[in-house]
Design a protein around this motif. Structure first.
Motif, PDB file in Angstrom:
ATOM      1  N   GLY A 328     -64.465 -30.245  21.708  1.00  0.00           N
ATOM      2  CA  GLY A 328     -63.091 -31.036  21.499  1.00  0.00           C
ATOM      3  C   GLY A 328     -62.119 -30.245  20.876  1.00  0.00           C
ATOM      4  N   GLU A 329     -62.533 -29.361  19.798  1.00  0.00           N
ATOM      5  CA  GLU A 329     -61.504 -28.755  19.031  1.00  0.00           C
ATOM      6  C   GLU A 329     -61.010 -27.309  19.605  1.00  0.00           C
ATOM      7  N   PHE A 330     -61.703 -26.911  20.661  1.00  0.00           N
ATOM      8  CA  PHE A 330     -61.449 -25.820  21.269  1.00  0.00           C
ATOM      9  C   PHE A 330     -60.060 -25.440  21.380  1.00  0.00           C
ATOM     10  N   PRO A 331     -59.089 -26.377  22.020  1.00  0.00           N
ATOM     11  CA  PRO A 331     -57.925 -26.192  22.063  1.00  0.00           C
ATOM     12  C   PRO A 331     -56.801 -25.816  20.958  1.00  0.00           C
ATOM     13  N   GLY A 365     -65.548  -6.510  21.639  1.00  0.00           N
ATOM     14  CA  GLY A 365     -65.224  -7.270  20.583  1.00  0.00           C
ATOM     15  C   GLY A 365     -64.706  -8.918  21.069  1.00  0.00           C
ATOM     16  N   ASN A 366     -64.831  -8.778  22.287  1.00  0.00           N
ATOM     17  CA  ASN A 366     -64.414 -10.308  22.917  1.00  0.00           C
ATOM     18  C   ASN A 366     -65.339 -11.293  22.311  1.00  0.00           C
ATOM     19  N   HIS A 367     -64.789 -12.467  22.015  1.00  0.00           N
ATOM     20  CA  HIS A 367     -65.717 -13.804  21.480  1.00  0.00           C
ATOM     21  C   HIS A 367     -65.801 -14.801  22.754  1.00  0.00           C
ATOM     22  N   SER A 368     -67.056 -14.903  23.165  1.00  0.00           N
ATOM     23  CA  SER A 368     -67.402 -15.803  23.984  1.00  0.00           C
ATOM     24  C   SER A 368     -68.571 -16.676  23.408  1.00  0.00           C
ATOM     25  N   VAL A 369     -68.879 -18.128  23.920  1.00  0.00           N
ATOM     26  CA  VAL A 369     -69.790 -18.888  23.450  1.00  0.00           C
ATOM     27  C   VAL A 369     -70.513 -19.698  24.676  1.00  0.00           C
ATOM     28  N   TYR A 370     -71.438 -19.742  24.732  1.00  0.00           N
ATOM     29  CA  TYR A 370     -72.330 -20.389  25.600  1.00  0.00           C
ATOM     30  C   TYR A 370     -72.998 -21.681  25.258  1.00  0.00           C
ATOM     31  N   PHE A 371     -73.113 -22.768  25.946  1.00  0.00           N
ATOM     32  CA  PHE A 371     -73.615 -24.167  25.832  1.00  0.00           C
ATOM     33  C   PHE A 371     -73.635 -24.826  27.182  1.00  0.00           C
ATOM     34  N   GLY A 372     -74.534 -26.010  27.235  1.00  0.00           N
ATOM     35  CA  GLY A 372     -74.508 -26.567  28.502  1.00  0.00           C
ATOM     36  C   GLY A 372     -75.619 -27.736  28.405  1.00  0.00           C
ATOM     37  N   HIS A 373     -75.688 -28.407  29.600  1.00  0.00           N
ATOM     38  CA  HIS A 373     -76.489 -29.654  29.886  1.00  0.00           C
ATOM     39  C   HIS A 373     -77.522 -28.892  30.986  1.00  0.00           C
ATOM     40  N   ILE A 374     -78.391 -27.791  30.263  1.00  0.00           N
ATOM     41  CA  ILE A 374     -79.359 -27.335  31.357  1.00  0.00           C
ATOM     42  C   ILE A 374     -80.274 -28.023  32.083  1.00  0.00           C
ATOM     43  N   GLY A 375     -80.520 -29.217  31.663  1.00  0.00           N
ATOM     44  CA  GLY A 375     -81.380 -29.900  32.420  1.00  0.00           C
ATOM     45  C   GLY A 375     -80.822 -30.290  33.916  1.00  0.00           C
ATOM     46  N   ASP A 376     -79.623 -30.353  34.054  1.00  0.00           N
ATOM     47  CA  ASP A 376     -79.184 -30.562  35.419  1.00  0.00           C
ATOM     48  C   ASP A 376     -78.305 -29.427  35.718  1.00  0.00           C
ATOM     49  N   SER A 377     -78.708 -28.109  35.392  1.00  0.00           N
ATOM     50  CA  SER A 377     -78.241 -26.978  35.892  1.00  0.00           C
ATOM     51  C   SER A 377     -76.985 -26.742  35.364  1.00  0.00           C
ATOM     52  N   LEU A 379     -74.231 -24.887  33.086  1.00  0.00           N
ATOM     53  CA  LEU A 379     -73.721 -24.316  31.926  1.00  0.00           C
ATOM     54  C   LEU A 379     -72.168 -24.031  31.592  1.00  0.00           C
ATOM     55  N   HIS A 380     -71.938 -24.185  30.274  1.00  0.00           N
ATOM     56  CA  HIS A 380     -70.433 -23.932  29.899  1.00  0.00           C
ATOM     57  C   HIS A 380     -70.204 -22.523  29.343  1.00  0.00           C
ATOM     58  N   LEU A 381     -69.282 -21.738  29.618  1.00  0.00           N
ATOM     59  CA  LEU A 381     -68.963 -20.708  28.950  1.00  0.00           C
ATOM     60  C   LEU A 381     -67.594 -20.548  28.680  1.00  0.00           C
ATOM     61  N   THR A 382     -67.196 -20.309  27.412  1.00  0.00           N
ATOM     62  CA  THR A 382     -65.753 -20.270  26.810  1.00  0.00           C
ATOM     63  C   THR A 382     -65.646 -18.943  26.352  1.00  0.00           C
ATOM     64  N   VAL A 383     -64.541 -18.389  26.665  1.00  0.00           N
ATOM     65  CA  VAL A 383     -64.015 -17.009  26.310  1.00  0.00           C
ATOM     66  C   VAL A 383     -62.837 -17.132  25.506  1.00  0.00           C
ATOM     67  N   ASP A 384     -62.678 -16.943  24.040  1.00  0.00           N
ATOM     68  CA  ASP A 384     -61.549 -16.862  23.295  1.00  0.00           C
ATOM     69  C   ASP A 384     -60.450 -15.987  23.490  1.00  0.00           C
ATOM     70  N   CYS A 385     -59.567 -16.151  24.305  1.00  0.00           N
ATOM     71  CA  CYS A 385     -58.361 -15.369  24.791  1.00  0.00           C
ATOM     72  C   CYS A 385     -57.562 -14.549  23.568  1.00  0.00           C
ATOM     73  N   ASN A 386     -58.083 -15.216  22.197  1.00  0.00           N
ATOM     74  CA  ASN A 386     -57.272 -14.675  21.074  1.00  0.00           C
ATOM     75  C   ASN A 386     -57.964 -13.170  20.765  1.00  0.00           C
ATOM     76  N   SER A 387     -59.477 -13.157  21.342  1.00  0.00           N
ATOM     77  CA  SER A 387     -59.908 -11.946  20.929  1.00  0.00           C
ATOM     78  C   SER A 387     -59.911 -10.868  21.998  1.00  0.00           C
ATOM     79  N   LEU A 388     -59.068 -10.980  22.920  1.00  0.00           N
ATOM     80  CA  LEU A 388     -58.670 -10.158  24.052  1.00  0.00           C
ATOM     81  C   LEU A 388     -57.473  -9.532  23.757  1.00  0.00           C
ATOM     82  N   PRO A 389     -57.286  -8.340  24.418  1.00  0.00           N
ATOM     83  CA  PRO A 389     -55.873  -7.493  24.566  1.00  0.00           C
ATOM     84  C   PRO A 389     -55.155  -8.533  25.260  1.00  0.00           C
ATOM     85  N   GLN A 390     -53.855  -8.442  24.849  1.00  0.00           N
ATOM     86  CA  GLN A 390     -52.764  -9.519  25.160  1.00  0.00           C
ATOM     87  C   GLN A 390     -51.714  -8.687  26.116  1.00  0.00           C
ATOM     88  N   PRO A 391     -51.282  -9.377  27.232  1.00  0.00           N
ATOM     89  CA  PRO A 391     -51.808 -10.582  27.564  1.00  0.00           C
ATOM     90  C   PRO A 391     -52.917 -10.521  28.152  1.00  0.00           C
TER      91      PRO A 391
END
Length: 458
Positions: A328-331, A365-377, A379-391
């Motif tokens: 909920g705090e990702f944004p 050096g990118n920052h990505s996190v993995y989480f999910g409701h695997i029992g129903d197959s 997976l959520h993956l979020t990449v933090d664009c602040n950790s990437l070359p801009q744009p």
């Protein structure tokens, strides 16, 4: 007089001025969904109050060849309800309320503009559970939930929205009303037409009412946090719990980086157990607490669980859930590029490892996190664009992730739909033949292509 102005005049004459808004009278929340993607003020916003008004509005627009974008609570994450300045938006928010709760049939009949939370509360007041549950429960509307086949935390136990819908009322592009308001679980009378509209994101018709299945209240639940040595143990533990205790209400897997981040964002950032383990699972069960304790002990003896905490109170359970609810705090804390995918359960661990390696090779050096409701197959993956070359190279990252999904036979969307944001990647999960049949179905229901143009199929 322009064709659009003539159409608007007809709509005002049929619906009334209060139901046809233009310009600054259209609130900005109708410009885009929760992604904030490509906000636009539609040429007009329709606010019908009845199914008949929806029918009249669509008939007028269809005759004029005027595009219409159906809208619900605007909480979507795929751009499925975003209009262009040339579109007319049609909101179902005034088609609102609970029509009936049938205790014998264990069903609730509702209007499409009713929020999910209102339905949950009505069901609870009648002694039932409506098990669909999302973080946006107070804002999302059931019509949009159905149109996107929404998922949520409880899918492992109760299924996707598709499994919770017994009947629908739908208005087709030409104004015809399909009354499919069935209350029966067994109804084998030809094609199950309602299924065409569940998950169709308003491209085939506008959902106006629904009959939903209710479940018994689950009773007392137990919340458990476990540390796991590897992904295979997460699957083994799930199957052990299902066999010995029953299918859990929720089974939420967090990779180490997500767990550490979630803990660091707490008001009191102290981990409830050491943060050195590769994976953590948060599960909730309605079965016997004693049986769950025995199951966890057996899992620890088998080497599937390295550490475990059974919540001793509701307060402690909520504290554990706060770690998982860091999303909920990702944004606010990240510049998140979110992926909502599904894969065969046995391959989710391999995918996470493969995807992380490819991201690291391409963008060290990118920052990505993995989480999910695997029992129903899922997976959520979020990449933090602040950790990437801009744009940030958004399209390159999307192509990398969705290509990997396709290689393992997964789906580029698990529960958020396709909308605008995933349509270019749909071919990774859907064959050319199946896409062609989808286009045939669209042409059959909406020959003039007025309903939500550009969504799903482009």
């Amino acid at each position: 007089m322009s064709d659009l102005q003539q159409t608007l005049d007809q709509l005002r004459a049929a619906l009334g001025d209060a139901q046809v808004l233009t310009g600054e009278a259209i609130g900005q929340r109708h410009y885009s969904d929760w992604t904030g993607h490509a906000p636009a003020c539609a040429a007009a916003l329709l606010l019908p109050r009845t199914t008949e008004q929806v029918s009249i509005a669509l008939r007028i627009c269809n005759d004029a060849g005027q595009s219409v974008v159906p809208q619900g609570g605007m909480t979507g994450l795929a751009g499925g309800a975003i209009p262009t300045t040339a579109d007319i938006a049609l909101s179902v928010e005034r088609l609102h309320g609970i029509e009936e709760i049938d205790a014998a049939a264990a069903t609730i009949s509702v209007w499409a503009g009713t929020t999910l939370q209102e339905i949950q509360q009505a069901a609870s007041g009648a002694g039932f559970l409506f098990p669909l549950d999302l973080g946006a429960r107070g804002s999302c509307q059931i019509g949009g939930n159905i149109a996107t086949n929404a998922g949520g935390n409880a899918v492992i136990r109760y299924g996707m929205t598709r499994e919770l819908v017994l009947g629908l009322e739908v208005v087709l592009a030409d104004g015809r009303v399909l009354n499919l308001m069935n209350k029966m679980i067994k109804n084998n009378c030809g094609y199950d037409l309602k299924q065409c509209f569940i998950g169709s994101e308003g491209t085939l018709g506008v959902i106006t009412r629904a009959v939903l299945k209710l479940a018994p209240q689950p009773g007392e639940t137990t919340t458990l946090l476990c540390a796991l040595p590897d992904y295979a143990s997460a699957v083994s533990l799930l199957r052990r719990v299902q066999r010995d205790v029953g299918t859990p209400q929720a089974y939420e897997l967090m990779w180490q980086d997500f767990f550490r981040m979630g803990v660091s964002w707490l008001e009191n950032p102290v981990a409830p157990m050491p943060d050195e383990y590769p994976l953590y699972v948060l599960l909730e069960c309605a079965g016997s607490r004693q049986a769950l304790e025995q199951t966890v002990e057996a899992a620890m003896q088998a080497g599937e669980v390295a550490d475990a905490i059974l919540a001793a109170s509701h307060t402690q359970a909520r504290a554990l859930w706060k770690i998982r609810e860091a999303t909920g705090e990702f944004p606010v804390r990240l510049a998140p590029l979110n992926f909502d995918i599904s894969l065969p359960i046995g391959q989710i661990g391999d995918f996470a490892q493969m995807c992380r390696q490819r991201l690291d090779q391409r963008w060290p050096g990118n920052h990505s996190v993995y989480f999910g409701h695997i029992g129903d197959s899922n997976l959520h993956l979020t990449v933090d664009c602040n950790s990437l070359p801009q744009p940030a190279p958004i399209l390159e990252i999307e192509e990398l992730v969705y290509t990997a999904v396709g290689e393992l036979g997964g789906a580029v969307s698990a529960e958020h739909g396709i909308g605008l944001l995933k349509r270019e990647f749909l071919h990774h999960s859907v064959s050319a033949e199946a896409l062609a049949v989808m286009r045939q179905l669209k042409a059959s229901f909406d020959p003039k292509g007025i309903l939500n143009p550009g969504k799903i199929l482009g």
